[in-house]
Design an enzyme around this catalytic site. Structure first.
Site, PDB file in Angstrom:
ATOM      1  N   CYS A  60      99.156  14.948  59.673  1.00  0.00           N
ATOM      2  CA  CYS A  60      99.925  14.878  58.431  1.00  0.00           C
ATOM      3  C   CYS A  60      99.892  16.206  57.682  1.00  0.00           C
ATOM      4  O   CYS A  60      99.066  17.075  57.952  1.00  0.00           O
ATOM      5  CB  CYS A  60      99.373  13.757  57.550  1.00  0.00           C
ATOM      6  SG  CYS A  60     100.575  13.168  56.326  1.00  0.00           S
ATOM      7  N   ASP A  95      93.034   4.917  53.532  1.00  0.00           N
ATOM      8  CA  ASP A  95      92.634   6.252  53.112  1.00  0.00           C
ATOM      9  C   ASP A  95      91.585   6.111  52.015  1.00  0.00           C
ATOM     10  O   ASP A  95      91.349   5.025  51.495  1.00  0.00           O
ATOM     11  CB  ASP A  95      93.861   7.031  52.609  1.00  0.00           C
ATOM     12  CG  ASP A  95      93.643   8.533  52.587  1.00  0.00           C
ATOM     13  OD1 ASP A  95      92.527   8.997  52.899  1.00  0.00           O
ATOM     14  OD2 ASP A  95      94.602   9.254  52.251  1.00  0.00           O
TER      15      ASP A  95
END
Length: 207
Positions: free
Chosen positions: A7, A123
């Site tokens: 990412c 996350d």
């Protein structure tokens, strides 16, 4: 095989390197971030990618119309929603989406169970930042979450700890950002290679 998402892509060189090294998916952050990328930049990078690389747009509490516009303009495959988007938002959006949950403690499991996503990303919770903190959370919570759907594990992963993360959680996918960077928005290609090698080494042992 464990799916690998890199990412925070901001430039063509890093994106092509990640693809060549074996990443399955690349993430482009359109929310406020040191790794934020514009739609025009993302579109040009995506057009340069080889076939079969999944592209993911990351958004935080963005208006649905804006998400849909960027999705179409850039040619994204998926969107990743990293804010407080609820079930009504997801239903109205009508795009293939990954819902991200920021893990502070085990109470997050109730929220995941309520929304019932088939695939979701975990996350690390942070009071200020929606992601990209480089901090890990309690992976035992992530392991428990595997009973609720397919877990994509993020938060503080790097080449040195990804094997431990895989052993603890056995996720569907791993998602790394700051753990393979030389500076925010710039990937370290040696770290990229090492991260992907460690994941594939784990896969080969567990086949």
């Amino acid at each position: 095989m464990t799916r690998i998402k890199i990412c925070g892509m901001t430039n063509r060189d890093d994106a092509l390197a990640a693809a060549a090294l074996g990443a399955d998916a690349l993430g482009f952050i359109f929310a406020e971030s040191p790794r934020q990328v514009g739609a025009e930049e993302a579109r040009e990078i995506i057009r340069a990618l080889p076939p079969l690389i999944t592209t993911v747009g990351v958004f935080v509490d963005e208006a649905r119309g804006t998400v849909e516009q960027i999705y179409s303009y850039c040619g994204l495959d998926l969107v990743q929603l990293h804010g407080n988007e609820d079930g009504a938002y997801l239903s109205a959006l009508g795009l293939p989406a990954i819902k991200a949950f920021r893990v502070k403690d085990g109470k997050i499991l109730s929220e995941i169970e309520r929304l019932k996503p088939e695939y979701f990303l975990l996350d690390t919770f942070d009071e200020i930042h929606a992601g990209g903190t480089g901090k890990k959370f309690d992976w035992d919570i992530a392991a428990r979450a595997t009973g609720l759907g397919e877990v994509m594990l993020s938060g503080g992963l790097d080449p040195a700890n990804v094997t431990e993360a895989l052993e603890t959680v056995r996720p569907y996918a791993v998602d790394v950002c700051s753990g393979v960077e030389s500076s925010p928005g710039k990937k370290d290609h040696t770290k990229l290679m090492k991260f992907i090698q460690e994941v594939r080494k784990w896969d080969s042992r567990t086949d």
